[in-house]
Design a protein around this motif. Structure first.
Motif, PDB file in Angstrom:
ATOM      1  N   VAL A  87       0.870  -1.172   0.000  1.00 47.93           N
ATOM      2  CA  VAL A  87       0.000   0.000   0.000  1.00 47.93           C
ATOM      3  C   VAL A  87       0.911   1.228   0.000  1.00 47.93           C
ATOM      4  CG1 VAL A  87      -1.768   1.317   1.222  1.00 47.93           C
ATOM      5  CG2 VAL A  87      -1.828  -1.186   1.277  1.00 47.93           C
ATOM      6  N   LEU A  88       0.706   2.116  -0.952  1.00 50.58           N
ATOM      7  CA  LEU A  88       1.424   3.384  -1.002  1.00 50.58           C
ATOM      8  C   LEU A  88       0.494   4.467  -0.460  1.00 50.58           C
ATOM      9  CD1 LEU A  88       2.839   3.244  -4.661  1.00 50.58           C
ATOM     10  CD2 LEU A  88       3.691   2.071  -2.626  1.00 50.58           C
ATOM     11  N   VAL A  89       0.992   5.282   0.460  1.00 56.83           N
ATOM     12  CA  VAL A  89       0.158   6.305   1.097  1.00 56.83           C
ATOM     13  C   VAL A  89       0.605   7.689   0.622  1.00 56.83           C
ATOM     14  CG1 VAL A  89      -0.629   7.272   3.284  1.00 56.83           C
ATOM     15  CG2 VAL A  89      -0.154   4.819   3.107  1.00 56.83           C
ATOM     16  N   THR A  90      -0.344   8.493   0.161  1.00 61.34           N
ATOM     17  CA  THR A  90      -0.018   9.836  -0.312  1.00 61.34           C
ATOM     18  C   THR A  90       0.092  10.842   0.832  1.00 61.34           C
ATOM     19  OG1 THR A  90      -2.359  10.380  -0.702  1.00 61.34           O
ATOM     20  CG2 THR A  90      -1.104   9.448  -2.552  1.00 61.34           C
ATOM     21  N   VAL A 139       3.483  -1.270   3.971  1.00 63.60           N
ATOM     22  CA  VAL A 139       2.996   0.093   3.744  1.00 63.60           C
ATOM     23  C   VAL A 139       4.191   1.011   3.502  1.00 63.60           C
ATOM     24  CG1 VAL A 139       1.742   2.048   4.729  1.00 63.60           C
ATOM     25  CG2 VAL A 139       0.961  -0.295   5.191  1.00 63.60           C
ATOM     26  N   TYR A 140       4.113   1.807   2.440  1.00 64.49           N
ATOM     27  CA  TYR A 140       5.149   2.776   2.081  1.00 64.49           C
ATOM     28  C   TYR A 140       4.588   4.180   2.284  1.00 64.49           C
ATOM     29  CZ  TYR A 140       7.722  -1.043  -0.196  1.00 64.49           C
ATOM     30  OH  TYR A 140       8.411  -2.207  -0.446  1.00 64.49           O
ATOM     31  N   LEU A 141       5.300   5.013   3.053  1.00 61.27           N
ATOM     32  CA  LEU A 141       4.812   6.354   3.367  1.00 61.27           C
ATOM     33  C   LEU A 141       5.960   7.251   3.777  1.00 61.27           C
ATOM     34  CD1 LEU A 141       2.983   6.246   6.853  1.00 61.27           C
ATOM     35  CD2 LEU A 141       4.676   4.577   6.096  1.00 61.27           C
ATOM     36  N   THR A 142       5.733   8.555   3.715  1.00 60.03           N
ATOM     37  CA  THR A 142       6.762   9.497   4.147  1.00 60.03           C
ATOM     38  C   THR A 142       6.809   9.552   5.672  1.00 60.03           C
ATOM     39  OG1 THR A 142       5.279  11.415   4.169  1.00 60.03           O
ATOM     40  CG2 THR A 142       6.422  10.929   2.090  1.00 60.03           C
ATOM     41  N   PRO A 143       7.956   9.912   6.264  1.00 61.43           N
ATOM     42  CA  PRO A 143       8.017  10.090   7.716  1.00 61.43           C
ATOM     43  C   PRO A 143       7.009  11.115   8.227  1.00 61.43           C
ATOM     44  CG  PRO A 143      10.237   9.974   6.812  1.00 61.43           C
ATOM     45  CD  PRO A 143       9.301  10.022   5.645  1.00 61.43           C
ATOM     46  N   THR A 197       4.024  11.784   7.029  1.00 65.26           N
ATOM     47  CA  THR A 197       2.708  11.140   7.092  1.00 65.26           C
ATOM     48  C   THR A 197       2.620  10.239   8.312  1.00 65.26           C
ATOM     49  OG1 THR A 197       2.437  11.248   4.691  1.00 65.26           O
ATOM     50  CG2 THR A 197       1.136   9.606   5.863  1.00 65.26           C
ATOM     51  N   TRP A 198       3.677   9.493   8.593  1.00 69.48           N
ATOM     52  CA  TRP A 198       3.699   8.618   9.771  1.00 69.48           C
ATOM     53  C   TRP A 198       3.600   9.422  11.061  1.00 69.48           C
ATOM     54  CZ3 TRP A 198       2.896   4.170  11.855  1.00 69.48           C
ATOM     55  CH2 TRP A 198       3.512   3.827  13.062  1.00 69.48           C
ATOM     56  N   LEU A 199       4.297  10.550  11.129  1.00 65.26           N
ATOM     57  CA  LEU A 199       4.326  11.359  12.353  1.00 65.26           C
ATOM     58  C   LEU A 199       2.998  12.051  12.636  1.00 65.26           C
ATOM     59  CD1 LEU A 199       7.908  12.899  12.081  1.00 65.26           C
ATOM     60  CD2 LEU A 199       7.105  11.232  13.769  1.00 65.26           C
ATOM     61  N   SER A 200       2.064  11.992  11.705  1.00 62.53           N
ATOM     62  CA  SER A 200       0.723  12.506  11.990  1.00 62.53           C
ATOM     63  C   SER A 200       0.050  11.717  13.104  1.00 62.53           C
ATOM     64  CB  SER A 200      -0.149  12.437  10.722  1.00 62.53           C
ATOM     65  OG  SER A 200      -0.449  11.080  10.388  1.00 62.53           O
ATOM     66  N   GLY A 201       0.509  10.473  13.326  1.00 62.24           N
ATOM     67  CA  GLY A 201      -0.044   9.636  14.381  1.00 62.24           C
ATOM     68  C   GLY A 201      -1.403   9.053  14.082  1.00 62.24           C
ATOM     69  N   ARG A 202      -1.809   9.044  12.839  1.00 66.72           N
ATOM     70  CA  ARG A 202      -3.172   8.631  12.482  1.00 66.72           C
ATOM     71  C   ARG A 202      -3.279   7.222  11.921  1.00 66.72           C
ATOM     72  NH1 ARG A 202      -5.296  14.190   9.445  1.00 66.72           N
ATOM     73  NH2 ARG A 202      -5.023  15.592  11.235  1.00 66.72           N
ATOM     74  N   LEU A 203      -2.164   6.505  11.834  1.00 65.10           N
ATOM     75  CA  LEU A 203      -2.198   5.212  11.143  1.00 65.10           C
ATOM     76  C   LEU A 203      -2.155   4.019  12.077  1.00 65.10           C
ATOM     77  CD1 LEU A 203      -0.043   6.739   8.498  1.00 65.10           C
ATOM     78  CD2 LEU A 203      -1.717   5.078   7.744  1.00 65.10           C
ATOM     79  N   HIS A 228       7.695   1.017   5.451  1.00 70.43           N
ATOM     80  CA  HIS A 228       8.846   1.419   4.636  1.00 70.43           C
ATOM     81  C   HIS A 228       8.767   2.920   4.389  1.00 70.43           C
ATOM     82  CE1 HIS A 228       9.780  -2.808   3.533  1.00 70.43           C
ATOM     83  NE2 HIS A 228       8.465  -2.947   3.618  1.00 70.43           N
ATOM     84  N   TRP A 229       9.907   3.616   4.577  1.00 71.66           N
ATOM     85  CA  TRP A 229       9.923   5.059   4.374  1.00 71.66           C
ATOM     86  C   TRP A 229      10.025   5.402   2.890  1.00 71.66           C
ATOM     87  CZ3 TRP A 229       7.858   6.492   8.409  1.00 71.66           C
ATOM     88  CH2 TRP A 229       8.353   6.309   9.693  1.00 71.66           C
TER      89      TRP A 229
END
Length: 261
Positions: free
Chosen positions: A60-63, A84-88, A90-96, A103-104
């Protein structure tokens, strides 16, 4: 799995709009899901409609972290062990929540998932570290541009030369101005970090060039501020009145498999 295994680069939409967004991309061997804005059961149902089981997904790629793009990402990743592939950011939003295989993504840094090459492109949108994607495989290139405040020069350069394009046509400017949203939300949606208007989508499409484009998919149409006929009306003149290359990714019905041959 139907058309997903027919060769070439194929793509389909589980649904697109403010209630949920998800796009499938496949070369017949590798299956990517870009965003997952539907709950787990609804995602499983919509995948089945397109002939795929979640365990067939390679990633899954996350925008970005907005709910209509990530609602189902965590549950899908945890239940079916999908990377799951996402930017740091996006991850730091704490919503996932917990992601077993994370994977970064580094914007502007190409990476591969099996046979597909992916370029994550920084875009102007009101999220922490948003990207959109160009995905290449089987000698074809697909651009996914579903959340974009304005068509920046960087975006024009990055998305030139695609064979297919999933392009945000979020709102008609007049409908937005006269519609039910409060003034603050109208400013956000219509601003440089919000969503693309039909006329902006047409401007961007003209700059990208139409010669190579086999499929142009209008996506992320607002339920309150747009209509499919208005989105098509904005783009058809660029195609000399020929709408055979145009499709709509609907909120409820999505879009069936499309092949870039």
């Amino acid at each position: 799995m139907g058309d997903a295994a027919s060769g070439g680069l194929t793509f389909a939409s589980l649904g697109s709009g403010s209630k949920g967004n998800a796009t499938l991309v496949s070369d017949g061997e590798t299956h990517l899901l870009v965003d997952c804005g539907f709950g787990l059961k609804e995602t499983e149902r919509r995948l089945a409609r397109l002939g795929l089981h979640p365990r067939q997904l390679d990633a899954v790629l996350v925008t970005h972290e907005h709910g209509d793009h990530i609602r189902g990402v965590g549950p899908l990743a945890r239940r079916h062990r999908v990377p799951v592939y996402l930017t740091p950011g996006t991850w730091l939003s704490g919503r996932l929540g917990e992601l077993p295989h994370r994977h970064w993504i580094t914007p502007q840094a190409r990476f591969a998932v099996k046979g597909l090459m992916i370029d994550p492109i920084t875009v102007p949108h009101d999220a922490r570290e948003p990207v959109q994607f160009c995905i290449a495989g089987s000698s074809r290139r697909l651009g996914l541009l579903t959340d974009l405040g304005h068509p920046s020069a960087h975006v024009v350069e990055a998305f030139a030369g695609c064979d297919g394009l999933v392009l945000e046509c979020n709102h008609d400017r007049r409908m937005l101005a006269e519609g039910p949203y409060p003034a603050s939300l109208k400013r956000r949606v219509g601003g440089d970090w919000g969503h693309l208007a039909n006329v902006q989508a047409a401007w961007l499409l003209q700059r990208l060039g139409l010669d190579r484009l086999q499929r142009i998919v209008c996506s992320h149409l607002s339920e309150h501020n747009n209509r499919p006929e208005l989105a098509l009306e904005a783009l058809v003149p660029l195609l000399d009145g020929d709408d055979s290359r145009l499709r709509i990714a609907a909120q409820d019905d999505g879009l069936a498999w499309q092949t870039l041959g």
